[in-house]
Scaffold this motif. Structure first.
Motif, PDB file in Angstrom:
ATOM      1  N   VAL A   1       0.831  -1.209   0.000  1.00 60.29           N
ATOM      2  CA  VAL A   1       0.000   0.000   0.000  1.00 60.29           C
ATOM      3  C   VAL A   1       0.867   1.262   0.000  1.00 60.29           C
ATOM      4  N   LEU A   2       1.989   1.248   0.687  1.00 56.48           N
ATOM      5  CA  LEU A   2       2.873   2.411   0.688  1.00 56.48           C
ATOM      6  C   LEU A   2       3.457   2.643  -0.707  1.00 56.48           C
ATOM      7  N   ASP A   3       3.826   1.574  -1.397  1.00 54.27           N
ATOM      8  CA  ASP A   3       4.307   1.704  -2.776  1.00 54.27           C
ATOM      9  C   ASP A   3       3.225   2.300  -3.674  1.00 54.27           C
ATOM     10  N   THR A   4       1.992   1.861  -3.473  1.00 53.02           N
ATOM     11  CA  THR A   4       0.868   2.369  -4.265  1.00 53.02           C
ATOM     12  C   THR A   4       0.707   3.872  -4.059  1.00 53.02           C
ATOM     13  N   LEU A   5       0.769   4.323  -2.811  1.00 53.35           N
ATOM     14  CA  LEU A   5       0.650   5.757  -2.528  1.00 53.35           C
ATOM     15  C   LEU A   5       1.844   6.524  -3.090  1.00 53.35           C
TER      16      LEU A   5
ATOM     17  N   ALA B   1       3.587   5.898  -5.666  1.00 59.32           N
ATOM     18  CA  ALA B   1       3.527   5.969  -7.128  1.00 59.32           C
ATOM     19  C   ALA B   1       2.437   6.910  -7.630  1.00 59.32           C
ATOM     20  N   SER B   2       1.578   7.358  -6.746  1.00 52.27           N
ATOM     21  CA  SER B   2       0.459   8.213  -7.149  1.00 52.27           C
ATOM     22  C   SER B   2       0.845   9.689  -7.091  1.00 52.27           C
ATOM     23  N   VAL B   3       0.559  10.414  -8.159  1.00 53.41           N
ATOM     24  CA  VAL B   3       0.839  11.857  -8.170  1.00 53.41           C
ATOM     25  C   VAL B   3      -0.110  12.620  -7.249  1.00 53.41           C
ATOM     26  N   ASP B   4      -1.213  11.988  -6.832  1.00 52.15           N
ATOM     27  CA  ASP B   4      -2.176  12.653  -5.964  1.00 52.15           C
ATOM     28  C   ASP B   4      -2.019  12.310  -4.484  1.00 52.15           C
ATOM     29  N   TYR B   5      -1.238  11.267  -4.174  1.00 50.15           N
ATOM     30  CA  TYR B   5      -1.130  10.803  -2.787  1.00 50.15           C
ATOM     31  C   TYR B   5       0.311  10.588  -2.327  1.00 50.15           C
ATOM     32  N   ASN B   6       1.291  11.070  -3.072  1.00 49.82           N
ATOM     33  CA  ASN B   6       2.686  10.828  -2.689  1.00 49.82           C
ATOM     34  C   ASN B   6       3.106  11.628  -1.450  1.00 49.82           C
ATOM     35  N   VAL B   7       2.422  12.701  -1.132  1.00 47.31           N
ATOM     36  CA  VAL B   7       2.726  13.441   0.103  1.00 47.31           C
ATOM     37  C   VAL B   7       2.322  12.584   1.318  1.00 47.31           C
ATOM     38  N   ALA B   8       1.205  11.871   1.207  1.00 44.53           N
ATOM     39  CA  ALA B   8       0.798  10.966   2.293  1.00 44.53           C
ATOM     40  C   ALA B   8       1.866   9.894   2.501  1.00 44.53           C
ATOM     41  N   ALA B   9       2.417   9.372   1.407  1.00 45.94           N
ATOM     42  CA  ALA B   9       3.487   8.375   1.508  1.00 45.94           C
ATOM     43  C   ALA B   9       4.719   8.973   2.201  1.00 45.94           C
ATOM     44  N   ALA B  10       5.066  10.197   1.833  1.00 42.62           N
ATOM     45  CA  ALA B  10       6.214  10.867   2.463  1.00 42.62           C
ATOM     46  C   ALA B  10       5.953  11.101   3.953  1.00 42.62           C
ATOM     47  N   ALA B  11       4.722  11.437   4.300  1.00 46.16           N
ATOM     48  CA  ALA B  11       4.373  11.651   5.708  1.00 46.16           C
ATOM     49  C   ALA B  11       4.465  10.346   6.491  1.00 46.16           C
TER      50      ALA B  11
END
Length: 173
Positions: free
Chosen positions: A34-38, A40-50
């Motif tokens: 799920v973290l990889d999925t986030l 890779a997304s241009v709309d949710y990559n800030v959530a992954a960084a957080a």
């Protein structure tokens, strides 16, 4: 002759539709957790960084399954920059906020709809807080125990260990 032409047409039609269905299934098959999925997304990559900044990587990369109600990049941009910077530099506080977005179990769109109609439309986050599901203005809304609300804006971003559901706000900020 007529029967053989119809047979050929039927075989071609079945072949076309089965190849198309296989291609769609392959296109939606998760390529990572799920973290990889986030990420890779241009709309949710800030959530992954957080999630990484909060040192929750090992948690959300675990066996799961997990559902992450992931705030969109726009949701993060709605926080004043000084407050967001402070939050990103404080892993403990950031982890507390983000754990309020993670639920054990895989709650894709169909499962969320079933949960909504179950009579007890609540989910419990990994830190024990309750999220309540409701419908507001034809949108699925998630409400935390403090009354903060987020509308679901994207469903079923699949990972190998769960699913991410996009939301338009950050809960418990």
């Amino acid at each position: 002759m007529k029967k053989s032409i119809l047979t050929v047409i039927a075989v071609l039609a079945i072949s076309f539709f089965s190849n198309r269905a296989f291609a769609q299934a392959a296109a939606t098959a998760p390529k990572g957790d799920v973290l990889d999925t986030l990420s890779a997304s241009v709309d949710y990559n800030v959530a992954a960084a957080a999630i990484r900044a909060a040192d929750l990587t090992a948690t959300v990369r675990g066996a799961g399954p997990y559902t992450i109600f992931a705030p969109s990049n726009i949701a993060f941009s709605n926080i004043p920059s000084a407050k967001l910077d402070a939050l990103m530099k404080d892993p403990a506080t950031l982890a507390t906020v983000l754990k309020g977005h993670v639920v054990s179990g895989k709650y894709d769109k169909a499962t969320l709809i079933k949960t909504l109609g179950s009579g007890t439309p609540t989910l419990t986050t990994i830190d024990g807080k309750v999220l309540t599901l409701s419908v507001t203005d034809k949108h699925l809304t998630i409400t935390d125990s403090q009354g903060n609300k987020a509308k679901v804006v994207a469903f079923d971003m699949l990972g190998t260990n769960g699913v991410a559901i996009g939301v338009d706000a950050i809960l418990a900020k």
